[in-house]
Scaffold this motif. Structure first.
Motif, PDB file in Angstrom:
ATOM      1  N   THR A   1      -2.009   7.710   1.749  1.00  0.00           N
ATOM      2  CA  THR A   1      -3.427   7.836   2.095  1.00  0.00           C
ATOM      3  C   THR A   1      -3.678   7.263   3.491  1.00  0.00           C
ATOM      4  O   THR A   1      -2.906   6.454   3.989  1.00  0.00           O
ATOM      5  CB  THR A   1      -4.300   7.078   1.073  1.00  0.00           C
ATOM      6  OG1 THR A   1      -3.756   5.761   0.891  1.00  0.00           O
ATOM      7  CG2 THR A   1      -4.331   7.813  -0.249  1.00  0.00           C
TER       8      THR A   1
ATOM      9  N   LEU B   1       1.819   5.268  -0.633  1.00  0.00           N
ATOM     10  CA  LEU B   1       0.616   5.825  -1.259  1.00  0.00           C
ATOM     11  C   LEU B   1       0.257   7.172  -0.633  1.00  0.00           C
ATOM     12  O   LEU B   1      -0.254   8.073  -1.305  1.00  0.00           O
ATOM     13  CB  LEU B   1      -0.530   4.820  -1.053  1.00  0.00           C
ATOM     14  CG  LEU B   1      -1.556   4.597  -2.145  1.00  0.00           C
ATOM     15  CD1 LEU B   1      -0.904   4.361  -3.497  1.00  0.00           C
ATOM     16  CD2 LEU B   1      -2.436   3.412  -1.770  1.00  0.00           C
TER      17      LEU B   1
ATOM     18  N   PRO C   1      -4.178   7.449  -6.934  1.00  0.00           N
ATOM     19  CA  PRO C   1      -2.939   6.688  -6.803  1.00  0.00           C
ATOM     20  C   PRO C   1      -3.205   5.230  -6.432  1.00  0.00           C
ATOM     21  O   PRO C   1      -4.170   4.924  -5.728  1.00  0.00           O
ATOM     22  CB  PRO C   1      -2.194   7.414  -5.678  1.00  0.00           C
ATOM     23  CG  PRO C   1      -3.232   8.134  -4.909  1.00  0.00           C
ATOM     24  CD  PRO C   1      -4.345   8.466  -5.872  1.00  0.00           C
ATOM     25  N   TYR C   2      -2.336   4.361  -6.930  1.00  0.00           N
ATOM     26  CA  TYR C   2      -2.462   2.936  -6.622  1.00  0.00           C
ATOM     27  C   TYR C   2      -1.091   2.291  -6.605  1.00  0.00           C
ATOM     28  O   TYR C   2      -0.135   2.801  -7.178  1.00  0.00           O
ATOM     29  CB  TYR C   2      -3.356   2.226  -7.660  1.00  0.00           C
ATOM     30  CG  TYR C   2      -2.725   2.136  -9.023  1.00  0.00           C
ATOM     31  CD1 TYR C   2      -2.865   3.175  -9.941  1.00  0.00           C
ATOM     32  CD2 TYR C   2      -1.965   1.021  -9.395  1.00  0.00           C
ATOM     33  CE1 TYR C   2      -2.264   3.119 -11.182  1.00  0.00           C
ATOM     34  CE2 TYR C   2      -1.365   0.947 -10.633  1.00  0.00           C
ATOM     35  CZ  TYR C   2      -1.527   2.000 -11.532  1.00  0.00           C
ATOM     36  OH  TYR C   2      -0.915   1.936 -12.750  1.00  0.00           O
ATOM     37  N   LEU C   3      -1.010   1.156  -5.919  1.00  0.00           N
ATOM     38  CA  LEU C   3       0.189   0.312  -5.932  1.00  0.00           C
ATOM     39  C   LEU C   3      -0.227  -1.135  -6.122  1.00  0.00           C
ATOM     40  O   LEU C   3      -1.191  -1.592  -5.491  1.00  0.00           O
ATOM     41  CB  LEU C   3       0.960   0.411  -4.607  1.00  0.00           C
ATOM     42  CG  LEU C   3       1.800   1.649  -4.337  1.00  0.00           C
ATOM     43  CD1 LEU C   3       2.379   1.560  -2.924  1.00  0.00           C
ATOM     44  CD2 LEU C   3       2.928   1.802  -5.361  1.00  0.00           C
TER      45      LEU C   3
ATOM     46  N   ASN D   1       4.650   1.938  -9.684  1.00  0.00           N
ATOM     47  CA  ASN D   1       3.375   1.461  -9.142  1.00  0.00           C
ATOM     48  C   ASN D   1       3.445   0.020  -8.636  1.00  0.00           C
ATOM     49  O   ASN D   1       2.419  -0.546  -8.260  1.00  0.00           O
ATOM     50  CB  ASN D   1       2.278   1.568 -10.214  1.00  0.00           C
ATOM     51  CG  ASN D   1       1.917   3.009 -10.505  1.00  0.00           C
ATOM     52  OD1 ASN D   1       2.285   3.556 -11.551  1.00  0.00           O
ATOM     53  ND2 ASN D   1       1.238   3.647  -9.571  1.00  0.00           N
TER      54      ASN D   1
ATOM     55  N   GLY E   1      -7.013   5.883  -2.497  1.00  0.00           N
ATOM     56  CA  GLY E   1      -5.827   5.077  -2.798  1.00  0.00           C
ATOM     57  C   GLY E   1      -6.193   3.607  -2.911  1.00  0.00           C
ATOM     58  O   GLY E   1      -7.019   3.105  -2.142  1.00  0.00           O
TER      59      GLY E   1
ATOM     60  N   THR F   1      -8.297   4.181   1.962  1.00  0.00           N
ATOM     61  CA  THR F   1      -7.573   3.170   1.169  1.00  0.00           C
ATOM     62  C   THR F   1      -8.355   1.862   1.100  1.00  0.00           C
ATOM     63  O   THR F   1      -9.010   1.456   2.070  1.00  0.00           O
ATOM     64  CB  THR F   1      -6.191   2.910   1.793  1.00  0.00           C
ATOM     65  OG1 THR F   1      -5.571   4.159   2.086  1.00  0.00           O
ATOM     66  CG2 THR F   1      -5.305   2.113   0.853  1.00  0.00           C
TER      67      THR F   1
END
Lengths: 255, 255
Positions: B197, B195, B38-40, B68, B6, B202
């Motif tokens: 994670t 996320l 996945p990412y933010l 996101n 993440g 992360t």
């Protein structure tokens, strides 16, 4: 023969509370007038002109004139004039500071390369005004604040004072201003110069230890704390340096 | 097999500079998408909604969606909802914070007895807004600030940031706010929860040590500092705790 040849006198909490005159205040000024003892009201209020302040006092029954009102705006303008006559100033503030700067021949500008930034209480504050002040300070303008008062007592409660508005520029630019108002020495030294009395001959009268009494202590003159406003008798013991004199109100004070 | 499951990613100085995409940024997001990692985006910008932020990124060629984008406004609203669902909020701020609070079912009010005061950047700031915030905090409202950023870089120079506007209330009421944005842990912990994670899985990616990297360090996750924005390589030696990784730009980073 009076003990002191010159009086510096606070307004809010000493002469009036809100729109009410404080008992003994009008009579105290009458006694000074009768004895021909010079005095100045020394106020951190930067928004009103001396005429507006005197008008308010007269309406309360205090017989005085604009010449007896020494505002932090007047002190700020004098301070800048002494450093740099004709300087350009970016201003956050109301009538009192704008008029005082104009009277000293200083130039109020809106661009971001002024000689000085001056902040006074401004109830018409905008992001653009704050941005211009920050950009000017970052561009090297000397940063002056009329006073560090954090709150203004009103019928609604404690409203933000100029010290809190000033902090936007202080925090954003990481630059400390020069404060002019009480308890700083600048306004006091200038007021004494106008009064023309020596330190030994002069006394500061006020209701608030942290501004009025400390201002007197900071420049080494005698002080009179009246318990008609902020600093009540029971809170005095927390301070190492005591006022020279204390009274419950000005009726108890002999000139 | 990617090293991290993440990604938390800064925007300004990491994805773009002003209106320009930073070289390697769009490709980096494409690689995350291709690898299903996945990412933010974690941003201290409280004024824009996730839709507005995603729209800006897409126009620059960064293929992403509002889901996101994790703004400090979203984090602030979540934080208050967790503490007190349906709470009343006195707000200084723009679209982003108003929308985020509404989405959590929180009630924005204009009276001076709210449960919370929230301050975000507000280019429409007025004395009345600041006064209402001060009176509310004095009345016992919990004081929250979306972030402590003191300045916002613009084409005109460094404009006042939310941390400097917040200081009006802090200074006037002598009350410290809870800061939500980077480098504080609140926004980071919430983003990790979204996320899904673990800390070990992360990584935080950003250009600015004092917010992005410190935010990662503060919650104990790995960090990647890219030298495409504020913190250049030569300034890194002043910090005791170094980022886990450093790169000149995101093209140099392998997932």
């Amino acid at each position: 023969m009076t003990r002191y040849k010159g009086y510096l006198i606070d307004l809010d909490g000493t002469m009036y509370a809100g729109t009410q005159v404080i008992p003994g205040a009008a009579e105290f000024i009458d006694r000074l007038n009768a004895a021909n003892v010079p005095y100045l009201f020394v106020t951190n209020n930067s928004s009103r002109t001396p005429e507006q302040v005197a008008d308010k006092l007269v309406k309360m029954g205090i017989r005085t004139t604009p010449e007896n009102v020494f505002t932090t705006s007047r002190a700020t303008a004098q301070f800048i004039h002494d450093e740099k006559p004709g300087a350009s100033i970016y201003v956050i503030g109301e009538d009192g500071i704008l008029e005082a700067l104009a009277e000293q021949g200083l130039e109020v500008v809106t661009h971001e390369n002024p000689d000085y930034v001056v902040t006074g209480i401004d109830r018409g504050i905008t992001y653009e005004k704050l941005a211009g002040a920050c950009l000017s300070v970052r561009n090297g303008a000397r940063f002056i604040s009329t006073n560090g008062d954090i709150a203004i007592p009103t019928e609604r409660g404690f409203m933000p004072g100029n010290g809190s508005l000033t902090s936007v520029v202080t925090v954003s630019t990481e630059t400390q201003p020069i404060f002019i108002g009480k308890p700083e020495p600048v306004i006091m030294e200038q007021a004494m110069a106008v009064l023309g009395t020596s330190k030994e001959e002069t006394i500061m009268v006020g209701d608030y230890y942290d501004t009025d009494i400390l201002a007197g202590i900071n420049i080494g003159i005698d002080t009179l704390l009246v318990h008609t406003g902020v600093t009540q008798r029971e809170f005095l013991e927390r301070y190492d340096i005591q006022p020279t004199h204390t009274r419950n109100n000005l009726n108890e004070w002999e000139l």
